[in-house]
Each structure stands twice: as C-alpha cells, then as structure tokens.
Design a protein around this motif. Structure first.
Motif, PDB file in Angstrom:
ATOM      1  N   ASN A 150      15.720  22.440  14.589  1.00  0.00           N
ATOM      2  CA  ASN A 150      16.191  22.462  16.071  1.00  0.00           C
ATOM      3  C   ASN A 150      17.283  23.245  16.074  1.00  0.00           C
ATOM      4  O   ASN A 150      17.843  23.648  15.199  1.00  0.00           O
ATOM      5  CB  ASN A 150      16.473  21.052  16.467  1.00  0.00           C
ATOM      6  N   ARG A 151      17.950  23.478  17.332  1.00  0.00           N
ATOM      7  CA  ARG A 151      19.077  24.340  17.555  1.00  0.00           C
ATOM      8  C   ARG A 151      20.289  23.746  16.720  1.00  0.00           C
ATOM      9  O   ARG A 151      21.158  24.533  16.148  1.00  0.00           O
ATOM     10  CB  ARG A 151      19.605  24.628  18.851  1.00  0.00           C
ATOM     11  N   THR A 152      20.607  22.464  16.772  1.00  0.00           N
ATOM     12  CA  THR A 152      21.870  22.041  16.095  1.00  0.00           C
ATOM     13  C   THR A 152      21.885  22.417  14.918  1.00  0.00           C
ATOM     14  O   THR A 152      22.894  22.594  14.029  1.00  0.00           O
ATOM     15  CB  THR A 152      21.728  20.297  16.570  1.00  0.00           C
ATOM     16  N   ALA A 153      20.790  21.869  14.094  1.00  0.00           N
ATOM     17  CA  ALA A 153      20.449  22.144  12.946  1.00  0.00           C
ATOM     18  C   ALA A 153      20.791  23.662  12.414  1.00  0.00           C
ATOM     19  O   ALA A 153      21.324  24.015  11.427  1.00  0.00           O
ATOM     20  CB  ALA A 153      19.212  21.696  12.331  1.00  0.00           C
ATOM     21  N   ARG A 154      20.116  24.580  13.253  1.00  0.00           N
ATOM     22  CA  ARG A 154      20.182  25.871  12.976  1.00  0.00           C
ATOM     23  C   ARG A 154      21.726  26.398  13.126  1.00  0.00           C
ATOM     24  O   ARG A 154      21.935  27.336  12.371  1.00  0.00           O
ATOM     25  CB  ARG A 154      19.419  26.572  14.129  1.00  0.00           C
ATOM     26  N   LEU A 155      22.347  25.881  14.166  1.00  0.00           N
ATOM     27  CA  LEU A 155      23.955  26.428  14.345  1.00  0.00           C
ATOM     28  C   LEU A 155      24.626  25.994  12.841  1.00  0.00           C
ATOM     29  O   LEU A 155      25.426  26.810  12.647  1.00  0.00           O
ATOM     30  CB  LEU A 155      24.369  25.624  15.429  1.00  0.00           C
ATOM     31  N   TYR A 156      24.431  24.768  12.424  1.00  0.00           N
ATOM     32  CA  TYR A 156      25.073  24.476  11.259  1.00  0.00           C
ATOM     33  C   TYR A 156      24.687  25.363   9.965  1.00  0.00           C
ATOM     34  O   TYR A 156      25.582  25.754   9.286  1.00  0.00           O
ATOM     35  CB  TYR A 156      24.909  22.923  10.862  1.00  0.00           C
ATOM     36  N   ALA A 157      23.396  25.614  10.100  1.00  0.00           N
ATOM     37  CA  ALA A 157      22.711  26.363   8.836  1.00  0.00           C
ATOM     38  C   ALA A 157      23.386  27.941   9.136  1.00  0.00           C
ATOM     39  O   ALA A 157      23.821  28.420   7.900  1.00  0.00           O
ATOM     40  CB  ALA A 157      21.332  26.550   8.896  1.00  0.00           C
ATOM     41  N   LEU A 158      23.626  28.399  10.299  1.00  0.00           N
ATOM     42  CA  LEU A 158      24.022  29.566  10.581  1.00  0.00           C
ATOM     43  C   LEU A 158      25.524  29.722  10.011  1.00  0.00           C
ATOM     44  O   LEU A 158      25.779  30.762   9.625  1.00  0.00           O
ATOM     45  CB  LEU A 158      24.025  29.974  12.242  1.00  0.00           C
ATOM     46  N   VAL A 159      26.332  28.670  10.383  1.00  0.00           N
ATOM     47  CA  VAL A 159      27.637  28.617   9.593  1.00  0.00           C
ATOM     48  C   VAL A 159      27.686  28.748   8.198  1.00  0.00           C
ATOM     49  O   VAL A 159      28.354  29.521   7.573  1.00  0.00           O
ATOM     50  CB  VAL A 159      28.396  27.558  10.251  1.00  0.00           C
ATOM     51  N   GLU A 160      26.927  27.911   7.572  1.00  0.00           N
ATOM     52  CA  GLU A 160      26.841  27.989   6.324  1.00  0.00           C
ATOM     53  C   GLU A 160      26.255  29.247   5.463  1.00  0.00           C
ATOM     54  O   GLU A 160      26.597  29.811   4.560  1.00  0.00           O
ATOM     55  CB  GLU A 160      26.108  26.900   5.716  1.00  0.00           C
ATOM     56  N   GLU A 161      25.339  29.594   6.229  1.00  0.00           N
ATOM     57  CA  GLU A 161      24.724  31.130   5.784  1.00  0.00           C
ATOM     58  C   GLU A 161      25.925  32.225   6.024  1.00  0.00           C
ATOM     59  O   GLU A 161      26.072  33.037   5.049  1.00  0.00           O
ATOM     60  CB  GLU A 161      23.866  31.574   6.756  1.00  0.00           C
ATOM     61  N   LEU A 162      26.788  32.081   6.992  1.00  0.00           N
ATOM     62  CA  LEU A 162      27.813  33.294   7.196  1.00  0.00           C
ATOM     63  C   LEU A 162      28.885  33.005   6.077  1.00  0.00           C
ATOM     64  O   LEU A 162      29.549  33.748   5.612  1.00  0.00           O
ATOM     65  CB  LEU A 162      28.351  33.164   8.696  1.00  0.00           C
ATOM     66  N   ARG A 163      29.229  31.719   5.718  1.00  0.00           N
ATOM     67  CA  ARG A 163      30.059  31.468   4.810  1.00  0.00           C
ATOM     68  C   ARG A 163      29.813  31.859   3.402  1.00  0.00           C
ATOM     69  O   ARG A 163      30.730  32.137   2.975  1.00  0.00           O
ATOM     70  CB  ARG A 163      30.400  29.779   4.858  1.00  0.00           C
ATOM     71  N   ALA A 164      28.593  31.788   3.074  1.00  0.00           N
ATOM     72  CA  ALA A 164      28.011  32.095   1.652  1.00  0.00           C
ATOM     73  C   ALA A 164      27.984  33.494   1.492  1.00  0.00           C
ATOM     74  O   ALA A 164      27.946  34.126   0.423  1.00  0.00           O
ATOM     75  CB  ALA A 164      26.847  31.177   1.326  1.00  0.00           C
ATOM     76  N   ALA A 165      27.720  34.341   2.491  1.00  0.00           N
ATOM     77  CA  ALA A 165      27.442  35.781   2.500  1.00  0.00           C
ATOM     78  C   ALA A 165      28.437  36.620   1.870  1.00  0.00           C
ATOM     79  O   ALA A 165      29.724  36.245   2.511  1.00  0.00           O
ATOM     80  CB  ALA A 165      27.139  36.117   3.849  1.00  0.00           C
ATOM     81  N   PRO A 166      28.337  37.438   0.818  1.00  0.00           N
ATOM     82  CA  PRO A 166      29.542  38.283   0.401  1.00  0.00           C
ATOM     83  C   PRO A 166      29.875  39.362   1.357  1.00  0.00           C
ATOM     84  O   PRO A 166      31.048  39.837   0.988  1.00  0.00           O
ATOM     85  CB  PRO A 166      28.914  38.805  -1.007  1.00  0.00           C
ATOM     86  N   ARG A 167      29.316  39.623   2.199  1.00  0.00           N
ATOM     87  CA  ARG A 167      29.419  40.657   3.203  1.00  0.00           C
ATOM     88  C   ARG A 167      28.824  40.252   4.557  1.00  0.00           C
ATOM     89  O   ARG A 167      27.937  39.186   4.597  1.00  0.00           O
ATOM     90  CB  ARG A 167      28.829  42.087   2.669  1.00  0.00           C
ATOM     91  N   PRO A 168      29.383  40.881   5.548  1.00  0.00           N
ATOM     92  CA  PRO A 168      28.802  40.608   7.144  1.00  0.00           C
ATOM     93  C   PRO A 168      27.344  40.819   6.994  1.00  0.00           C
ATOM     94  O   PRO A 168      26.700  41.592   6.495  1.00  0.00           O
ATOM     95  CB  PRO A 168      29.563  41.466   7.970  1.00  0.00           C
ATOM     96  N   ARG A 169      26.780  39.842   8.017  1.00  0.00           N
ATOM     97  CA  ARG A 169      25.294  39.946   7.967  1.00  0.00           C
ATOM     98  C   ARG A 169      25.037  40.252   9.521  1.00  0.00           C
ATOM     99  O   ARG A 169      25.557  40.055  10.403  1.00  0.00           O
ATOM    100  CB  ARG A 169      24.676  38.423   8.043  1.00  0.00           C
TER     101      ARG A 169
END
Length: 223
Positions: free
Chosen positions: A2-21
């Motif tokens: 769902n969207r709420t879960a995706r928003l949290y996952a999106l933040v964590e994906e950006l946090r963990a990425a070594p460079r901009p996505r």
C-alpha cells in the motif's frame, strides 16, 4: 504494497543508496509507474522529509541520512500514547507545526481502529508569533527581545539569552539569562506579549544552573 508502506520503503531506499536514484530506477524497484513515484516524492517533500533532487548527469533523488531517523516500530497502544502526548504539547507548547506533522505521520502509519483520530487539542493560549520567535531564538542560539507581563500585571521589556524550555503544571516557560535583571529567569510563554530574535548570538548557559538560580516555577510570583 500500500502507499503508506511504499512511502516508508522509498525513504529507506533513498537513505541506503550510495548515489542519487532516478525516478525510472525507483519505479522499477517498487513496480509502479514513474508518475506514481513522482507523486510519492512530492508527498514526502510536503510532509517535511529531506528528499531532494539533483539535476544533470549522475543526478536523481536522494535523502540526507543525518536528517532522518531509522524506522521505529510502535504498538498501537504506544502510538496512541504518543498521539495523546503530542496533542497536549500542540495545545500548549512551542514547535506546534512540527508537533502537527509528527502527529500526522503517526496517524498515517497505523491501520485499523485507532484512538489517534479521536484526540482533540484545544487551541494554545500562547500567541503564534511569540512561539515562532522563541523557537527561532532557541534554534539559532540568538538573543531575544521580549515584552513580559508578570503575575501583578506589570509589563516590562527584557533582553534575554535563551537556554531552554521547561514545562510544569501544564504551563510552558522559556528559561533564559535576563540581561535586564542580570540573573536566570523563567518566562511563562502565555505572558510574553511580544518577542523578536536579534542577530546577536547568545552566550551558552547551563540550563540546570539557570533553573536552580531562577526557581522558574515561582518566577510568576517574584518578577
């Protein structure tokens, strides 16, 4: 997802990425359209998340990991307790806008029957402009000019060096070194009638020392 879960996952994906996505890479990662990712990123920005976009080759979306906290898992009862505490803070204290966004984030993270949406806070008795001035002075470590009315109704103008905030018996106090009185003082926020930060940096003061010297809770009877 769902969207709420995706928003949290999106933040964590950006946090963990070594460079901009890129948007296309994020869309592929979450198996949604690029338009959906764009909407999600805009929603995160509107909620105050420190996501940012970098243009040009090698650019994309990123997030400042120093400006966010890792995920914290609350039970429904814990989330409701936090919401009740935040509602009380919103009703009487400073940083009201941050309190409101924090409350919305807690509510958005919960599913099913909950108490969060049934907690109501009465409007603060402290002037919003005064609260904002106090917040800016504390955050920027700036000398503050204020007008204050004591328990006897006497008004005075003060120049103070803010050290922190105290809440006691349902009231909020600004704890500061008062240059006018040359002593530590506690100023009830709802008795500050006007306030304006200066551009002068305040000297550092130990909050505990000022509290011991000023007896902040009794200040309204002694100033």
């Amino acid at each position: 997802m769902n969207r709420t879960a995706r928003l949290y996952a999106l933040v964590e994906e950006l946090r963990a990425a070594p460079r901009p996505r890129t948007v296309s890479a994020l869309a592929a990662r979450f198996e949604v359209s690029e338009r959906t990712v764009q909407r999600d990123l805009q929603a995160l920005m509107a909620a105050g998340s420190p996501v940012r976009s970098t243009a040009g080759r090698g650019g994309g979306w990123s997030i400042d990991p120093a400006m966010t906290l890792p995920p914290i898992r609350f039970t429904a009862e814990e989330a409701e307790a936090l919401s009740a505490a935040l509602a009380a803070a919103e009703a009487s204290g400073p940083y009201a806008s941050a309190v409101r966004t924090a409350s919305l984030k807690i509510a958005a993270s919960m599913t099913g029957p909950q108490l969060v949406g049934r907690i109501v806070a009465l409007p603060s008795r402290t002037d919003a402009a005064v609260r904002a001035a106090v917040e800016r002075a504390l955050t920027g470590n700036l000398v503050l000019r204020l007008s204050y009315v004591d328990a006897s109704g006497r008004e005075s103008d003060r120049v103070v060096e803010p050290a922190g905030l105290l809440t006691a018996e349902g009231r909020w106090y600004l704890i500061a070194w008062c240059r006018t009185r040359q002593a530590g003082r506690g100023f009830r926020l709802d008795r500050i009638t006007a306030a304006a930060p200066t551009t002068e940096r305040a000297r550092p003061h130990d909050l505990a020392d000022l509290l011991r010297g000023s007896a902040a809770i009794a200040t309204e009877r002694t100033q």
